[in-house]
Design a protein around this motif. Structure first.
Motif, PDB file in Angstrom:
ATOM      1  N   GLY A  66      66.674  61.642  -8.610  1.00  0.00           N
ATOM      2  CA  GLY A  66      65.329  61.060  -8.169  1.00  0.00           C
ATOM      3  C   GLY A  66      64.750  62.159  -7.218  1.00  0.00           C
ATOM      4  N   SER A  67      63.393  62.169  -7.070  1.00  0.00           N
ATOM      5  CA  SER A  67      62.561  62.814  -6.173  1.00  0.00           C
ATOM      6  C   SER A  67      63.329  63.331  -4.796  1.00  0.00           C
ATOM      7  CB  SER A  67      61.105  62.325  -5.910  1.00  0.00           C
ATOM      8  OG  SER A  67      61.157  61.309  -5.193  1.00  0.00           O
ATOM      9  N   THR A  68      63.806  62.010  -4.146  1.00  0.00           N
ATOM     10  CA  THR A  68      64.579  62.311  -2.888  1.00  0.00           C
ATOM     11  C   THR A  68      65.698  63.425  -2.932  1.00  0.00           C
ATOM     12  OG1 THR A  68      64.023  60.059  -2.457  1.00  0.00           O
ATOM     13  CG2 THR A  68      65.563  60.913  -1.112  1.00  0.00           C
ATOM     14  N   ALA A  69      66.357  63.348  -4.099  1.00  0.00           N
ATOM     15  CA  ALA A  69      67.673  64.013  -4.369  1.00  0.00           C
ATOM     16  C   ALA A  69      67.252  65.487  -4.714  1.00  0.00           C
ATOM     17  CB  ALA A  69      68.441  63.574  -5.444  1.00  0.00           C
ATOM     18  N   GLN A  70      66.075  65.604  -5.323  1.00  0.00           N
ATOM     19  CA  GLN A  70      65.711  66.789  -5.322  1.00  0.00           C
ATOM     20  C   GLN A  70      64.947  67.716  -4.265  1.00  0.00           C
ATOM     21  OE1 GLN A  70      62.843  66.328  -8.555  1.00  0.00           O
ATOM     22  NE2 GLN A  70      64.170  65.615 -10.215  1.00  0.00           N
ATOM     23  N   PHE A  71      64.154  66.768  -3.295  1.00  0.00           N
ATOM     24  CA  PHE A  71      64.059  67.432  -2.256  1.00  0.00           C
ATOM     25  C   PHE A  71      65.097  68.084  -1.256  1.00  0.00           C
ATOM     26  CE2 PHE A  71      63.653  66.475   2.417  1.00  0.00           C
ATOM     27  CZ  PHE A  71      62.693  67.123   2.881  1.00  0.00           C
ATOM     28  N   PHE A  72      66.273  67.297  -1.118  1.00  0.00           N
ATOM     29  CA  PHE A  72      67.449  68.008  -0.661  1.00  0.00           C
ATOM     30  C   PHE A  72      68.087  69.017  -1.119  1.00  0.00           C
ATOM     31  CE2 PHE A  72      67.233  63.815   1.691  1.00  0.00           C
ATOM     32  CZ  PHE A  72      67.226  63.982   2.750  1.00  0.00           C
ATOM     33  N   GLU A  73      68.208  68.978  -2.746  1.00  0.00           N
ATOM     34  CA  GLU A  73      68.790  69.916  -3.325  1.00  0.00           C
ATOM     35  C   GLU A  73      68.113  71.236  -3.185  1.00  0.00           C
ATOM     36  OE1 GLU A  73      70.214  70.592  -8.149  1.00  0.00           O
ATOM     37  OE2 GLU A  73      68.928  68.963  -7.514  1.00  0.00           O
ATOM     38  N   GLY A  74      66.520  71.223  -3.248  1.00  0.00           N
ATOM     39  CA  GLY A  74      65.645  72.246  -3.409  1.00  0.00           C
ATOM     40  C   GLY A  74      65.137  72.798  -1.956  1.00  0.00           C
ATOM     41  N   SER A  75      65.729  72.073  -0.984  1.00  0.00           N
ATOM     42  CA  SER A  75      65.197  72.475   0.608  1.00  0.00           C
ATOM     43  C   SER A  75      65.859  73.861   0.955  1.00  0.00           C
ATOM     44  CB  SER A  75      65.600  71.522   1.449  1.00  0.00           C
ATOM     45  OG  SER A  75      65.384  71.661   2.749  1.00  0.00           O
ATOM     46  N   ASN A  76      64.965  74.642   1.638  1.00  0.00           N
ATOM     47  CA  ASN A  76      65.312  75.725   2.153  1.00  0.00           C
ATOM     48  C   ASN A  76      65.908  75.551   3.811  1.00  0.00           C
ATOM     49  OD1 ASN A  76      64.728  77.367   0.151  1.00  0.00           O
ATOM     50  ND2 ASN A  76      62.505  77.647   0.762  1.00  0.00           N
ATOM     51  N   ASP A  77      65.535  74.343   4.163  1.00  0.00           N
ATOM     52  CA  ASP A  77      66.168  74.285   5.840  1.00  0.00           C
ATOM     53  C   ASP A  77      67.700  73.943   5.573  1.00  0.00           C
ATOM     54  OD1 ASP A  77      66.949  72.431   7.936  1.00  0.00           O
ATOM     55  OD2 ASP A  77      64.784  72.220   8.208  1.00  0.00           O
ATOM     56  N   SER A  78      68.108  74.766   6.612  1.00  0.00           N
ATOM     57  CA  SER A  78      69.820  74.641   6.451  1.00  0.00           C
ATOM     58  C   SER A  78      70.336  73.027   6.634  1.00  0.00           C
ATOM     59  CB  SER A  78      70.436  75.509   7.692  1.00  0.00           C
ATOM     60  OG  SER A  78      69.953  75.165   8.953  1.00  0.00           O
ATOM     61  N   LYS A  79      69.673  72.527   7.599  1.00  0.00           N
ATOM     62  CA  LYS A  79      70.309  70.974   7.901  1.00  0.00           C
ATOM     63  C   LYS A  79      70.050  70.256   6.472  1.00  0.00           C
ATOM     64  CE  LYS A  79      67.341  68.392  10.194  1.00  0.00           C
ATOM     65  NZ  LYS A  79      66.173  68.015  11.132  1.00  0.00           N
ATOM     66  N   TYR A  80      69.038  70.403   5.944  1.00  0.00           N
ATOM     67  CA  TYR A  80      69.065  69.568   4.490  1.00  0.00           C
ATOM     68  C   TYR A  80      70.149  70.151   3.425  1.00  0.00           C
ATOM     69  CZ  TYR A  80      64.871  67.609   6.744  1.00  0.00           C
ATOM     70  OH  TYR A  80      63.930  67.117   7.510  1.00  0.00           O
ATOM     71  N   GLN A  81      70.283  71.417   3.634  1.00  0.00           N
ATOM     72  CA  GLN A  81      71.149  71.941   2.406  1.00  0.00           C
ATOM     73  C   GLN A  81      72.523  71.496   2.871  1.00  0.00           C
ATOM     74  OE1 GLN A  81      70.774  76.272   2.959  1.00  0.00           O
ATOM     75  NE2 GLN A  81      69.119  76.188   1.670  1.00  0.00           N
ATOM     76  N   LYS A  82      73.005  71.296   4.255  1.00  0.00           N
ATOM     77  CA  LYS A  82      74.323  70.817   4.414  1.00  0.00           C
ATOM     78  C   LYS A  82      74.387  69.311   4.225  1.00  0.00           C
ATOM     79  CE  LYS A  82      76.905  69.607   8.794  1.00  0.00           C
ATOM     80  NZ  LYS A  82      76.925  69.674  10.141  1.00  0.00           N
ATOM     81  N   MET A  83      73.175  68.483   4.390  1.00  0.00           N
ATOM     82  CA  MET A  83      73.087  67.056   4.051  1.00  0.00           C
ATOM     83  C   MET A  83      73.472  67.032   2.440  1.00  0.00           C
ATOM     84  SD  MET A  83      70.406  65.433   6.376  1.00  0.00           S
ATOM     85  CE  MET A  83      70.983  63.863   5.949  1.00  0.00           C
ATOM     86  N   TRP A  84      72.953  67.913   1.717  1.00  0.00           N
ATOM     87  CA  TRP A  84      72.966  67.746   0.195  1.00  0.00           C
ATOM     88  C   TRP A  84      74.426  68.118  -0.018  1.00  0.00           C
ATOM     89  CZ3 TRP A  84      71.297  66.026  -4.003  1.00  0.00           C
ATOM     90  CH2 TRP A  84      71.575  66.494  -5.254  1.00  0.00           C
ATOM     91  N   GLN A  85      74.972  69.318   0.278  1.00  0.00           N
ATOM     92  CA  GLN A  85      76.319  69.565   0.060  1.00  0.00           C
ATOM     93  C   GLN A  85      77.353  68.097   0.491  1.00  0.00           C
ATOM     94  OE1 GLN A  85      76.765  72.361  -1.498  1.00  0.00           O
ATOM     95  NE2 GLN A  85      79.115  71.921  -1.799  1.00  0.00           N
ATOM     96  N   THR A  86      76.958  67.761   1.669  1.00  0.00           N
ATOM     97  CA  THR A  86      77.680  66.684   2.055  1.00  0.00           C
ATOM     98  C   THR A  86      77.792  65.527   1.123  1.00  0.00           C
ATOM     99  OG1 THR A  86      77.440  67.217   4.405  1.00  0.00           O
ATOM    100  CG2 THR A  86      78.364  64.965   4.053  1.00  0.00           C
ATOM    101  N   MET A  87      76.651  65.319   0.640  1.00  0.00           N
ATOM    102  CA  MET A  87      76.402  64.003  -0.266  1.00  0.00           C
ATOM    103  C   MET A  87      77.107  64.449  -1.605  1.00  0.00           C
ATOM    104  SD  MET A  87      72.473  62.562  -0.014  1.00  0.00           S
ATOM    105  CE  MET A  87      71.811  64.212   0.259  1.00  0.00           C
ATOM    106  N   LEU A  88      77.115  65.702  -2.129  1.00  0.00           N
ATOM    107  CA  LEU A  88      77.974  66.184  -3.450  1.00  0.00           C
ATOM    108  C   LEU A  88      79.548  65.878  -3.326  1.00  0.00           C
ATOM    109  CD1 LEU A  88      76.041  69.471  -4.437  1.00  0.00           C
ATOM    110  CD2 LEU A  88      75.751  66.959  -5.459  1.00  0.00           C
ATOM    111  N   GLU A  89      79.928  66.149  -2.016  1.00  0.00           N
ATOM    112  CA  GLU A  89      81.469  66.044  -1.844  1.00  0.00           C
ATOM    113  C   GLU A  89      81.862  64.837  -1.427  1.00  0.00           C
ATOM    114  OE1 GLU A  89      81.820  69.204   0.932  1.00  0.00           O
ATOM    115  OE2 GLU A  89      81.390  70.764  -0.355  1.00  0.00           O
TER     116      GLU A  89
END
Length: 483
Positions: free
Chosen positions: A247-270
């Protein structure tokens, strides 16, 4: 949403009737542009993902890219990536990403919450230490010579000595010290003073520890994991969080350049088990059943709709971004401009706001109206009820003991005065009920002149001052007779 209560209401699609915001929106646009329409539901019920096997898009995007439909309307967020696939109209609703979380449960405090500062084993050890020290005082006092003294201080050469530290007095000293109330019995021997000093030190530490923790346990029934914004959610690890997969929410975290959101995306994947869902409904149900262990990242409009229908859910924090829902059309569709113009007209007339109010509040449980006012931190009977219960039980026990003492004293008086237990009981009871009597005679006497004395219940007995002797008086008289 599916219509189940009226077979004539809504729009018929594949023998099932539906109604909702999207249906009314298209109806209003069709009135303005004067066109007819037919609704279809995508068989896979997905926005669309790329299939590497068929090399085609599925869902809504697939239908539009193959021009099998003229438009698609739902909670479809406009994103840069989606604009590369299809065209969008002017947004008909603005929104952003927000956190959905479960409300904290207002648990009723435990009746004996005043015992919470210490664990069960600590209370057992304290009770054991109290009994053990009382026994130690009793034994040591019998050993120590200076604890034996004359019962009559004026006697220079007494025949017998007595010791104040019997079992009852020893226990009374330890309990008084434990309750920080002291005692009228104090040791004389150095060994007893040393033991008592160590016990006072023990009670000082234990009492201070109990008092320091008692307020926290009474005011905070249960401290559970909680969050108030996206930063706290990202910083902790106890609460899992997820979004709709693809969804668009997942794409927001996946494509974000913010380190905080990148960390959250990686946490969700793992994260294991899986934290992604296929629909908003699945995510909302997982939050409701997760007992504050799962948070769902979703669009604010869908979140508001869910919160209105479940009073156990709440939004957390502010919007993470700002975007909008739009009507998707095939690339270079001639209808895009016309649809955008109709949406702007509806927005200017306030129709879009009316539609949102209609469908978001329809079926609402008005959770905010039934919410209690925030607590100011005062203690209620639910917090201290156990203390009152202990007081009532203690008073009840004291009355039971007093009744036993009364009956025992009646028996003593009957034996020593050579009267029947009934006569002794009546005499003692009359004195007890005589609330104005301030002194108590020692002996019940038989009148020498029955006619000259007032009868008491026809038994011919009088009291020197309408009273029977107490148990203490009985023991004093027995001591005198024994000597």
């Amino acid at each position: 949403m599916e219509v189940t209560d009226d077979p004539n209401r809504g729009y018929l699609i594949d023998n099932v009737r539906y109604e909702g915001y999207a249906f009314d929106l298209i109806e209003e646009i069709s009135k303005d542009l004067d066109f007819e329409y037919d609704f279809e539901i995508v068989p896979d019920k997905q926005y669309g993902v790329y299939d590497p096997v068929t090399k085609q898009w599925t869902g809504l995007f697939g239908r539009l890219m193959r021009r099998e439909a003229d438009l698609a309307v739902c909670d479809l967020t406009i994103t840069k990536f989606r604009l590369s696939l299809v065209d969008f109209t002017t947004p008909f609703m603005n929104l952003g990403i927000k956190i959905l979380f479960a409300k904290p449960q207002n648990e009723v405090p435990d009746l004996f919450s005043f015992l919470s500062p210490f664990s069960t084993d600590v209370w057992i050890y304290v009770a054991t230490a109290t009994l053990a020290l009382s026994l130690s005082l009793f034994i040591l006092a019998r050993i120590a010579p200076t604890e034996w003294h004359s019962a009559h201080p004026c006697a220079s050469d007494p025949e017998e000595l007595e010791n104040n530290f019997n079992l009852k007095n020893s226990l009374w000293l330890t309990l008084g010290s434990l309750m920080q109330q002291g005692s009228d019995i104090l040791p004389v021997a150095p060994s007893i003073r040393m033991v008592t000093g160590m016990w006072w030190f023990f009670t000082l530490i234990m009492g201070s520890s109990y008092t320091a923790n008692l307020a926290a346990f009474l005011t905070n029934v249960k401290m559970d994991a909680s969050i108030s914004n996206i930063d706290e959610l990202a910083a902790q690890s106890k609460i899992k969080y997820g979004a709709i997969r693809g969804g668009s929410t997942a794409q927001f975290f996946e494509g974000s350049n913010d380190s905080k959101y990148q960390k959250m995306w990686q946490t969700m994947l793992e994260a294991r088990p899986e934290v992604f869902t296929t629909t908003n409904k699945e995510g909302v149900e997982r939050v409701a059943k997760g007992k504050r262990t799962y948070a769902f990242l979703m669009e604010s409009t869908s979140l508001e709709y869910a919160v209105e229908r479940n009073c156990n859910l709440m939004p957390v924090g502010s919007l993470l971004d700002n975007k909008g829902y739009g009507i998707a059309v095939p690339p270079n569709s001639p209808y895009r401009t016309l649809l955008s113009g109709a949406i702007l007209k509806l927005q200017e007339k306030g129709t879009l706001r009316e539609l949102q109010t209609k469908w978001w509040l329809k079926g609402s449980k008005n959770c905010t109206q039934g919410e209690p006012e925030p607590s100011s931190g005062e203690l209620t009977m639910a917090h201290v009820g156990g203390v009152f219960l202990v007081l009532v039980l203690g008073c009840t026990g004291s009355f039971v003991i007093a009744l036993c003492e009364f009956i025992w004293n009646v028996r003593k008086v009957a034996v020593e005065e050579k009267i029947t237990p009934g006569e002794a009981f009546i005499a003692e009871l009359k004195f007890t009920l005589n609330l104005w009597a301030e002194t108590k005679p020692i002996k019940i006497s038989r009148s020498s002149n029955a006619s000259g004395s007032s009868a008491s219940g026809g038994n011919g007995f009088t009291r020197a001052a309408s009273a029977a002797r107490s148990i203490v008086g009985s023991f004093l008289r027995l001591d005198t007779l024994g000597k």
